[in-house]
Structures are given as C-alpha cells and as structure tokens.
Design a protein around this motif. Structure first.
Motif, PDB file in Angstrom:
ATOM      1  N   THR A 162      -0.845  -7.100  22.017  1.00 50.10           N
ATOM      2  CA  THR A 162      -0.382  -8.174  21.133  1.00 50.10           C
ATOM      3  C   THR A 162      -0.190  -7.689  19.704  1.00 50.10           C
ATOM      4  N   GLY A 163      -0.354  -6.393  19.504  1.00 44.64           N
ATOM      5  CA  GLY A 163      -0.138  -5.823  18.175  1.00 44.64           C
ATOM      6  C   GLY A 163       0.954  -4.779  18.240  1.00 44.64           C
ATOM      7  N   LEU A 164       0.825  -3.750  17.398  1.00 45.73           N
ATOM      8  CA  LEU A 164       1.838  -2.685  17.391  1.00 45.73           C
ATOM      9  C   LEU A 164       1.639  -1.745  18.571  1.00 45.73           C
ATOM     10  N   ALA A 165       2.740  -1.269  19.132  1.00 45.74           N
ATOM     11  CA  ALA A 165       2.669  -0.186  20.120  1.00 45.74           C
ATOM     12  C   ALA A 165       3.030   1.099  19.373  1.00 45.74           C
ATOM     13  N   ILE A 166       2.158   2.076  19.436  1.00 46.26           N
ATOM     14  CA  ILE A 166       2.395   3.309  18.676  1.00 46.26           C
ATOM     15  C   ILE A 166       2.317   4.517  19.608  1.00 46.26           C
ATOM     16  N   SER A 167       2.918   5.619  19.189  1.00 45.35           N
ATOM     17  CA  SER A 167       2.823   6.835  20.018  1.00 45.35           C
ATOM     18  C   SER A 167       2.679   8.055  19.107  1.00 45.35           C
ATOM     19  N   PRO A 168       1.580   8.124  18.347  1.00 47.42           N
ATOM     20  CA  PRO A 168       1.398   9.276  17.464  1.00 47.42           C
ATOM     21  C   PRO A 168       1.073  10.553  18.256  1.00 47.42           C
ATOM     22  N   ASN A 169       1.091  11.673  17.565  1.00 49.83           N
ATOM     23  CA  ASN A 169       0.690  12.920  18.226  1.00 49.83           C
ATOM     24  C   ASN A 169      -0.818  12.949  18.451  1.00 49.83           C
ATOM     25  N   LEU A 170      -1.561  12.300  17.561  1.00 43.54           N
ATOM     26  CA  LEU A 170      -3.026  12.283  17.684  1.00 43.54           C
ATOM     27  C   LEU A 170      -3.549  10.886  17.363  1.00 43.54           C
ATOM     28  N   TYR A 171      -4.312  10.300  18.299  1.00 46.75           N
ATOM     29  CA  TYR A 171      -4.920   8.983  18.089  1.00 46.75           C
ATOM     30  C   TYR A 171      -6.432   9.150  18.193  1.00 46.75           C
ATOM     31  N   ILE A 172      -7.125   8.843  17.110  1.00 45.72           N
ATOM     32  CA  ILE A 172      -8.586   8.974  17.104  1.00 45.72           C
ATOM     33  C   ILE A 172      -9.171   7.557  17.153  1.00 45.72           C
ATOM     34  N   ALA A 173      -9.885   7.248  18.232  1.00 47.27           N
ATOM     35  CA  ALA A 173     -10.418   5.890  18.426  1.00 47.27           C
ATOM     36  C   ALA A 173     -11.922   5.910  18.203  1.00 47.27           C
ATOM     37  N   ILE A 174     -12.370   5.159  17.217  1.00 48.51           N
ATOM     38  CA  ILE A 174     -13.794   5.171  16.853  1.00 48.51           C
ATOM     39  C   ILE A 174     -14.404   3.799  17.153  1.00 48.51           C
ATOM     40  N   THR A 218       0.838  -1.190   0.000  1.00 48.64           N
ATOM     41  CA  THR A 218       0.000   0.000   0.000  1.00 48.64           C
ATOM     42  C   THR A 218       0.880   1.250   0.000  1.00 48.64           C
ATOM     43  N   ASN A 219       0.322   2.340  -0.454  1.00 57.34           N
ATOM     44  CA  ASN A 219       1.067   3.600  -0.417  1.00 57.34           C
ATOM     45  C   ASN A 219       0.639   4.450   0.768  1.00 57.34           C
ATOM     46  N   LYS A 220      -0.120   3.821   1.659  1.00 58.68           N
ATOM     47  CA  LYS A 220      -0.655   4.582   2.793  1.00 58.68           C
ATOM     48  C   LYS A 220       0.449   4.981   3.761  1.00 58.68           C
ATOM     49  N   VAL A 221       0.098   5.916   4.642  1.00 58.42           N
ATOM     50  CA  VAL A 221       1.051   6.355   5.670  1.00 58.42           C
ATOM     51  C   VAL A 221       1.396   5.143   6.553  1.00 58.42           C
ATOM     52  N   SER A 222       2.703   4.979   6.848  1.00 57.91           N
ATOM     53  CA  SER A 222       3.117   3.823   7.648  1.00 57.91           C
ATOM     54  C   SER A 222       2.677   4.007   9.111  1.00 57.91           C
ATOM     55  N   LEU A 223       2.039   2.988   9.661  1.00 55.97           N
ATOM     56  CA  LEU A 223       1.453   3.102  11.003  1.00 55.97           C
ATOM     57  C   LEU A 223       2.488   3.407  12.100  1.00 55.97           C
ATOM     58  N   PRO A 224       3.631   2.703  12.138  1.00 55.96           N
ATOM     59  CA  PRO A 224       4.563   2.995  13.246  1.00 55.96           C
ATOM     60  C   PRO A 224       5.114   4.418  13.206  1.00 55.96           C
ATOM     61  N   ASP A 225       5.177   5.028  12.008  1.00 52.99           N
ATOM     62  CA  ASP A 225       5.773   6.365  11.901  1.00 52.99           C
ATOM     63  C   ASP A 225       4.729   7.476  11.893  1.00 52.99           C
ATOM     64  N   THR A 249      -4.207   4.273   9.249  1.00 53.68           N
ATOM     65  CA  THR A 249      -5.373   3.626   9.860  1.00 53.68           C
ATOM     66  C   THR A 249      -4.902   2.475  10.751  1.00 53.68           C
ATOM     67  N   ALA A 250      -5.687   2.241  11.818  1.00 56.97           N
ATOM     68  CA  ALA A 250      -5.368   1.146  12.743  1.00 56.97           C
ATOM     69  C   ALA A 250      -6.679   0.514  13.187  1.00 56.97           C
ATOM     70  N   CYS A 251      -6.598  -0.562  13.969  1.00 55.71           N
ATOM     71  CA  CYS A 251      -7.827  -1.200  14.436  1.00 55.71           C
ATOM     72  C   CYS A 251      -7.559  -1.974  15.723  1.00 55.71           C
ATOM     73  N   SER A 252      -8.654  -2.410  16.363  1.00 57.52           N
ATOM     74  CA  SER A 252      -8.519  -3.233  17.565  1.00 57.52           C
ATOM     75  C   SER A 252      -8.298  -4.688  17.137  1.00 57.52           C
ATOM     76  N   LYS A 253      -7.930  -5.514  18.093  1.00 54.30           N
ATOM     77  CA  LYS A 253      -7.590  -6.917  17.792  1.00 54.30           C
ATOM     78  C   LYS A 253      -8.771  -7.701  17.209  1.00 54.30           C
ATOM     79  N   PRO A 254      -9.979  -7.622  17.827  1.00 58.62           N
ATOM     80  CA  PRO A 254     -11.068  -8.432  17.278  1.00 58.62           C
ATOM     81  C   PRO A 254     -11.368  -8.105  15.819  1.00 58.62           C
ATOM     82  N   VAL A 255     -11.100  -6.851  15.452  1.00 56.27           N
ATOM     83  CA  VAL A 255     -11.357  -6.426  14.066  1.00 56.27           C
ATOM     84  C   VAL A 255     -10.397  -7.134  13.106  1.00 56.27           C
TER      85      VAL A 255
END
Ligand code: FAD
Length: 323
Positions: free
Chosen positions: A254-266, A195-202, A233-239
């Motif tokens: 059990t997935g990625l640990a991330i520390s972005p400036n803004l995390y929007i959880a829907i 994908t050409n999407k923004v890389s999640l860890p960065d 984009t990210a998601c929860s484990k069950p997803v």
C-alpha cells in the motif's frame, strides 16, 4: 521504423534511470535492427544530451518549452506521442517511475499501443512474437505479456537493467510539439522541496526501519547510516501510520514499490505486504532480533541481533572505511 526512449530529468539533469532506460532501449533497437531516438523534455544542457551518444542514441529530440517546465501528465504524454509519430517509432520505452506510471497508459491511448509496464528483461522476439517479462501482483510474481499490437510501449522497472556504453554518433534537434490548452488543465505553480535527502524511488541504497525501533526518537541511527551510505530512508506501514515517519517513506503493497540495489531492513518482520514493495531489491540485508522473522527467508544477508547494538557498530565500521 525506430525505437523512441523518453528520458527523465530532475532539475534539468538526466536521472540515472534515464541511462538505464536508454541502455535497455538500445538493446531493443538492436534486436529490431533499427535506430534509437531519445526525447528529452525540459532544459537539459545540450552537452548532456549529446553525451547520450555514448549509450547508443543516434538522435536526441529536445523539447524545451516554458509551458512544460513542470511535469504535467497529459501534456508530456502528448509530446511523447507526437515524437513517436514523427519518428515512425513503433516501440516507445520509458522508465516505470512515478512519472512513467502516469504517462504509459496515456501514451498508449494516443498511439493505440499495447503496454508492458514494469518490464524487467528484454523482449523475447522468438518466432516473430514480442513477449516481455514484467513484474505482477506487487512484485510477487512475473508475468510474460505478448504485445500483438503494432505499436508497443514498455516501461522499465528502475534498477533492473545495467547501463551499457555503445558509442554512436549523435545529433540533437529541437522538437517543438503542439501543446493544447486542454493538456494544461493542471498547472504546477511552485515546487517546494520538503527535504534535500536522496529520493526514495530513485535511490540505489535504502535504509529502512520498522516497529522494532520502538519509537521515532530512535531514527537518528537510521538517518546517520543512510547519510553515510548516500541512501534514502524508508519505513514499514505501522511506522508511518503511527506518525513516527512521513507517509512518503512507507514502502510495501500500500506504499511505494522500490527496487534499489541494496535494501537494509532494520527491525521489520517481513510481512508479505511489506515484501510486496521491496522484494525486487537486488540485495536485501535484514537485521532482526528474532531468528524466526519471515524477512530472513528472502534476505541475502541476515544479522540476528538487537538493532540498537548492531546498527551503531555498522555506522562505526562504515565511518572507519571512509576515514
Ligand atoms: P512488526 O510486525 O511489529 O515487526 C517488528 C519486528 O522488529 C519484529 O520482527 C521484531 O522481531 C523486530 N524487533 C523488535 N525489536 C527489535 C530490536 N531491538 N532489534 C531488531 N529487531 C527488533 N506493511 C508494510 O510495511 N507496508 C505495506 O504497504 C503494508 N500494507 C498492508 C496492507 C494490508 C491490506 C494489510 C492488512 C497490512 C499491510 N501492512 C503493510 C502491514 C503488515 O501486514 C505488517 O503488519 C507490517 O509490515 C509490520 O510492520 P513491522 O515489521 O515494522 O512491525
């Protein structure tokens, strides 16, 4: 004596985390009253390497070797250790990225060094000690580790240190490290981008969604919001377990640990295992129809309501701001 900082690139362009790591390493070098040397592995343009002078680097070592075109843990660790020895660097600093997590222990073995991985602040050198604050237990706690060894390695949590300009005159030198065949046992033949999407860890902004979205067919609005914000984009484990989204998007214990400036959880409840991977985000925005959802306890901003009404409204608002 010097501080050596290893700077990462993607497709031969320095990553944002490289500048954060350089800024952090410069502050450490100033505390120790010594110079900052940076090491780049890859084919990064010399003008870009020279630009590191702006952030306090006085020398850049540049290893541009065909054998190191792709990232190979053992070989990169060996080059970093060789550079540290050449420069008499007793402190080596790198990002606690995917690559950094694999490199840190390997470099430590080569340099007989103590490790502070996942640092979130500058070391405290009061009383001649060297104490580093770092994340522990999947970001649920902080630990203060004292490095007693003369050689020290610090890997910095991405997005935990501000980029600071500290202009310095800089030289760029070729560094031709010895590369043993035994360090090249794993060869990457080809990298195919899924994908050409923004890389999640960065990513600086992450739009994430959970089971509250009911099914994969409803991810269009998540992707649209992410595109508008330049977010990953990210998601929860069950997803991801249900196959609604790829496993590479799963964040948490059990997935990625991330520390972005803004995390929007829907539509994510905020279970402790999910929070383990996202709670060090700078700002957390939670959208959930249940006012009792545990995620609201750690949210900086909370919106109680139906995601299917709220997210389209946010999208329209962002579009009008951009128009
Ligand atoms: P749910 O718990 O089902 O929550 C859905 C939420 O959506 C609810 O809060 C609900 O109020 C809300 N909602 C529903 N409809 C709407 C709507 N229309 N609009 C707005 N909100 C709505 N989980 C992870 O995420 N990552 C991990 O790494 C992880 N590791 C785990 C490890 C172990 C050992 C275990 C036991 C569990 C792990 N889990 C992990 C699972 C975790 O415990 C939770 O079950 C999971 O995070 C819940 O996912 P969810 O919030 O998407 O779903």
């Amino acid at each position: 004596m010097a501080v050596l900082v290893y700077i990462e690139n993607t497709d031969n362009k320095l990553k944002k985390s490289a500048l954060e790591t350089v800024s952090y390493a410069k502050a450490v070098a100033e505390m120790l009253n010594t110079n900052l040397v940076a090491l780049s592995i890859g084919n990064v343009a010399s003008a870009e390497l020279e630009s590191l002078g702006k952030y306090g680097v006085s020398k850049v070592l540049n290893t541009n070797n065909e054998k190191l075109k792709s990232f190979i843990n053992q070989a990169y660790a060996s080059v970093i250790a060789q550079a540290a020895k050449q420069e008499n660097a007793d402190v080596v600093i790198l990002s606690n990225s995917f690559a950094g997590k694999g490199l840190t222990p390997r470099i430590a073995i080569k340099l007989n060094a103590g490790i502070a991985d996942g640092a979130v602040d500058l070391p405290d050198t009061t009383g001649g000690k060297f104490v580093v604050k770092k994340t522990a237990f999947s970001n649920k706690a902080y630990a203060y580790v004292e490095l007693e060894s003369s050689n020290k390695i610090i890997s910095l949590t991405p997005n935990s240190y501000k980029i600071v300009e500290k202009p310095e005159s800089v030289t760029v030198e070729d560094f031709s490290a010895a590369i043993k065949d035994s360090d090249l046992k794993t060869i990457i033949k080809e990298i195919v981008r899924a994908t050409n999407k923004v890389s999640l860890p960065d990513a600086e902004i992450v739009v994430s969604a959970g089971r509250g979205l009911k099914g994969p067919e409803n991810w269009g609005m998540v992707e649209e919001l992410a595109n508008l914000l330049g977010a990953a984009t990210a998601c929860s484990k069950p997803v991801s377990d249900a196959g609604w989204r790829p496993h590479s998007e799963h964040v948490g214990q059990t997935g990625l640990a991330i520390s972005p400036n803004l995390y929007i959880a829907i539509g994510i409840s905020g279970a402790i295992q999910h929070l383990a991977g996202v709670s060090s985000s700078k700002v957390i925005v939670v959208i959930n129809k249940d006012p009792e959802a545990p995620f609201f306890k750690v949210a900086d901003y909370g919106i109680v309501g139906d995601a299917f009404e709220i997210v389209p409204k946010i999208i329209e608002e962002v579009k009008s701001l951009k128009a």
